[in-house]
Design an enzyme around this catalytic site. Structure first.
Site, PDB file in Angstrom:
ATOM      1  N   TYR A   1      20.855   5.027   8.357  1.00 16.33           N
ATOM      2  CA  TYR A   1      19.666   4.575   8.864  1.00 16.33           C
ATOM      3  C   TYR A   1      19.811   4.135  10.328  1.00 16.33           C
ATOM      4  O   TYR A   1      20.478   2.843  10.631  1.00 16.33           O
ATOM      5  CB  TYR A   1      18.986   3.494   8.100  1.00 16.33           C
ATOM      6  CG  TYR A   1      18.718   3.783   6.451  1.00 16.33           C
ATOM      7  CD1 TYR A   1      18.742   5.247   6.272  1.00 16.33           C
ATOM      8  CD2 TYR A   1      18.602   2.989   5.636  1.00 16.33           C
ATOM      9  CE1 TYR A   1      18.304   5.680   4.881  1.00 16.33           C
ATOM     10  CE2 TYR A   1      18.353   3.548   4.199  1.00 16.33           C
ATOM     11  CZ  TYR A   1      18.239   4.828   4.008  1.00 16.33           C
ATOM     12  OH  TYR A   1      17.942   5.249   2.816  1.00 16.33           O
TER      13      TYR A   1
ATOM     14  N   GLY B   1       4.368   6.346   1.988  1.00 14.34           N
ATOM     15  CA  GLY B   1       3.150   5.550   2.547  1.00 14.34           C
ATOM     16  C   GLY B   1       1.803   6.046   2.403  1.00 14.34           C
ATOM     17  O   GLY B   1       0.870   5.492   2.646  1.00 14.34           O
ATOM     18  N   PHE B   2       1.805   7.465   1.817  1.00 13.17           N
ATOM     19  CA  PHE B   2       0.578   8.113   1.454  1.00 13.17           C
ATOM     20  C   PHE B   2      -0.388   7.433   0.430  1.00 13.17           C
ATOM     21  O   PHE B   2      -1.824   7.153   0.626  1.00 13.17           O
ATOM     22  CB  PHE B   2       0.714   9.461   1.014  1.00 13.17           C
ATOM     23  CG  PHE B   2      -0.518  10.441   0.926  1.00 13.17           C
ATOM     24  CD1 PHE B   2      -1.279  10.890   2.041  1.00 13.17           C
ATOM     25  CD2 PHE B   2      -1.063  10.556  -0.392  1.00 13.17           C
ATOM     26  CE1 PHE B   2      -2.356  11.751   1.619  1.00 13.17           C
ATOM     27  CE2 PHE B   2      -2.188  11.264  -0.732  1.00 13.17           C
ATOM     28  CZ  PHE B   2      -2.842  11.939   0.260  1.00 13.17           C
TER      29      PHE B   2
ATOM     30  N   GLY C   1      -3.126   6.676   2.926  1.00 10.88           N
ATOM     31  CA  GLY C   1      -3.908   7.998   2.594  1.00 10.88           C
ATOM     32  C   GLY C   1      -4.375   8.441   4.111  1.00 10.88           C
ATOM     33  O   GLY C   1      -3.614   8.827   5.018  1.00 10.88           O
TER      34      GLY C   1
ATOM     35  N   PRO D   1       8.195   5.100  -3.702  1.00 14.45           N
ATOM     36  CA  PRO D   1       7.392   4.971  -4.674  1.00 14.45           C
ATOM     37  C   PRO D   1       5.916   4.852  -4.388  1.00 14.45           C
ATOM     38  O   PRO D   1       4.798   5.167  -4.983  1.00 14.45           O
ATOM     39  CB  PRO D   1       7.810   3.435  -5.098  1.00 14.45           C
ATOM     40  CG  PRO D   1       8.128   2.760  -4.048  1.00 14.45           C
ATOM     41  CD  PRO D   1       9.021   3.680  -3.352  1.00 14.45           C
ATOM     42  N   LEU D   2       5.686   4.655  -2.917  1.00 10.45           N
ATOM     43  CA  LEU D   2       4.419   4.895  -2.297  1.00 10.45           C
ATOM     44  C   LEU D   2       4.431   6.327  -1.834  1.00 10.45           C
ATOM     45  O   LEU D   2       3.071   6.318  -0.675  1.00 10.45           O
ATOM     46  CB  LEU D   2       4.072   3.776  -1.441  1.00 10.45           C
ATOM     47  CG  LEU D   2       4.038   2.565  -1.971  1.00 10.45           C
ATOM     48  CD1 LEU D   2       4.109   1.369  -1.188  1.00 10.45           C
ATOM     49  CD2 LEU D   2       3.195   1.956  -3.307  1.00 10.45           C
TER      50      LEU D   2
ATOM     51  N   HIS E   1      25.236   9.025  -0.746  1.00 13.48           N
ATOM     52  CA  HIS E   1      23.938   9.077  -0.260  1.00 13.48           C
ATOM     53  C   HIS E   1      23.415  10.553  -0.765  1.00 13.48           C
ATOM     54  O   HIS E   1      22.410  10.919  -1.158  1.00 13.48           O
ATOM     55  CB  HIS E   1      23.761   8.864   1.055  1.00 13.48           C
ATOM     56  CG  HIS E   1      22.458   8.528   1.528  1.00 13.48           C
ATOM     57  ND1 HIS E   1      22.132   8.034   2.823  1.00 13.48           N
ATOM     58  CD2 HIS E   1      21.347   8.806   1.016  1.00 13.48           C
ATOM     59  CE1 HIS E   1      20.890   7.854   3.051  1.00 13.48           C
ATOM     60  NE2 HIS E   1      20.244   8.238   1.768  1.00 13.48           N
TER      61      HIS E   1
END
Length: 347
Positions: A60, A213-214, A218, A209-210, A129
């Site tokens: 990262y 970001g969608f 949305g 888990p989201l 990873h």
């Protein structure tokens, strides 16, 4: 705000906050890196709120996210957290990647470098990873076992590992956690990877888990991806492409409507679904905003009936498109088996 309880992750004694903090987006892949002056207070706020499971990686930035986390852990915060980082990507001096490596010498060098960047004496949870399919997993985990014995690593994890790879790794040294993408819109690990983890007593850490970001914003996320000139890996995601995105936005609208009925936000509903999958599951949603962090913590108060879980899953079954672009999908658990140890010669 809901109390953030601790849960056992795996069977080797690690305890973490039931929800973690994914730190990738602070430094990489989702637009321009955020400033330390913004991110360190956010990390402190998370820890002070009970979110003690921090997830980073040497990839990262690359490297800059570990440096950021190291700075944030000064002043007595190190002892309050369960620090997870990862290795496996070969990173050139110019920051570009040159594949994946699981060679024992690389494992050790990567660990030493992460310890230095993080400025800590040990890593709580150290993940492979991505799996190097040229090197037997026994060789990779064998070196990790030595790092555990030396006190540089406390617990070992795998990320994007197939059931066969998990079993072979676990036979060398107990695997505490497997990290995988798991959300309402990514459920492909449920058939084989997750049952394997549960059979072996391995904890499950759910990244994304989201839905990248969608499931939080949305159409707003889609608009931002279409208009921002910044690099964002999600721009190549098949689910955001023209042939799929309008269909998927209809799915989001159904989640949004159900969230309205429940008196919560779509992101809280999506996170609650992950939390309802079991106490062996720890989602690690990422954010760069304190208000989103607080909203994610409030998801712990959202209770779902079995009928509501089924309704959500029925909505999500209609998602269109692969979860990653082909070059990233090739590094996932579907393709993560390694050669037998007997055929391998160290280089």
């Amino acid at each position: 705000m809901a109390a953030v309880r601790k849960v056992k992750l795996g069977s080797q004694g690690l305890q973490v906050s039931v929800q973690g903090l994914g730190c990738m987006g602070m430094s990489a892949f989702y637009g321009n890196p955020k400033s330390e002056s913004e991110m360190i207070p956010l990390i402190h706020h998370a820890i002070d709120s009970g979110i003690t499971h921090l997830d980073t990686s040497d990839a990262y930035g690359p490297h800059t996210n570990e440096i950021l986390i190291g700075k944030a852990l000064k002043g007595g915060y190190r002892e309050k957290v369960q620090l997870a980082t990862k290795f496996g990507h070969v990173i050139r001096e110019d920051g570009t990647r040159a594949g994946v490596c699981g060679e024992p010498a690389f494992v050790r060098a990567a660990c030493e470098a992460s310890l230095k960047r993080l400025d800590v004496d040990y890593i709580d949870l150290y993940y492979v990873h991505r799996i190097d399919t040229r090197v037997p997993i026994e060789a990779t985990v064998g070196e990790l076992k030595k790092l555990v014995e030396e006190g540089k690593v406390k617990w070992i994890g795998l990320s994007e590992a197939s059931p066969e790879t998990i079993r072979r790794a676990h036979a060398v040294h107990p695997i505490t956690a497997v990290q995988l993408e798991w959300s309402l819109w990514t459920r492909d690990a449920e058939e084989s990877v997750i049952p394997t983890c549960r059979e072996l007593g391995i904890g499950i850490v759910a990244f994304g888990p989201l839905g990248s970001g969608f499931l939080a914003s949305g159409p707003k996320l889609v608009e931002n991806l279409n208009t921002t000139p910044d690099f964002d890996v999600r721009k190549a995601n098949p689910r955001f492409q023209p042939e799929n995105v309008q269909h998927n936005l209809k799915m989001y609208e159904q989640v949004e409507e159900m969230a309205s009925r429940k008196g919560c936000t779509p992101s809280q509903l999506a996170l609650a679904w992950v939390h309802h999958q079991g106490d062996d599951v720890c989602p690690i949603p990422g954010t760069t905003k304190i208000q989103n962090l607080e909203s994610n913590i409030k998801a712990l108060s959202v209770k779902l009936t079995s009928e509501e879980v089924a309704e959500l899953e029925s909505i999500a079954n209609a998602i269109k498109g692969e979860r990653l672009a082909p070059q990233y999908l090739a590094l996932t658990w579907r393709f993560a088996n390694t050669p037998p140890l007997s055929s391998w010669k160290a280089t």
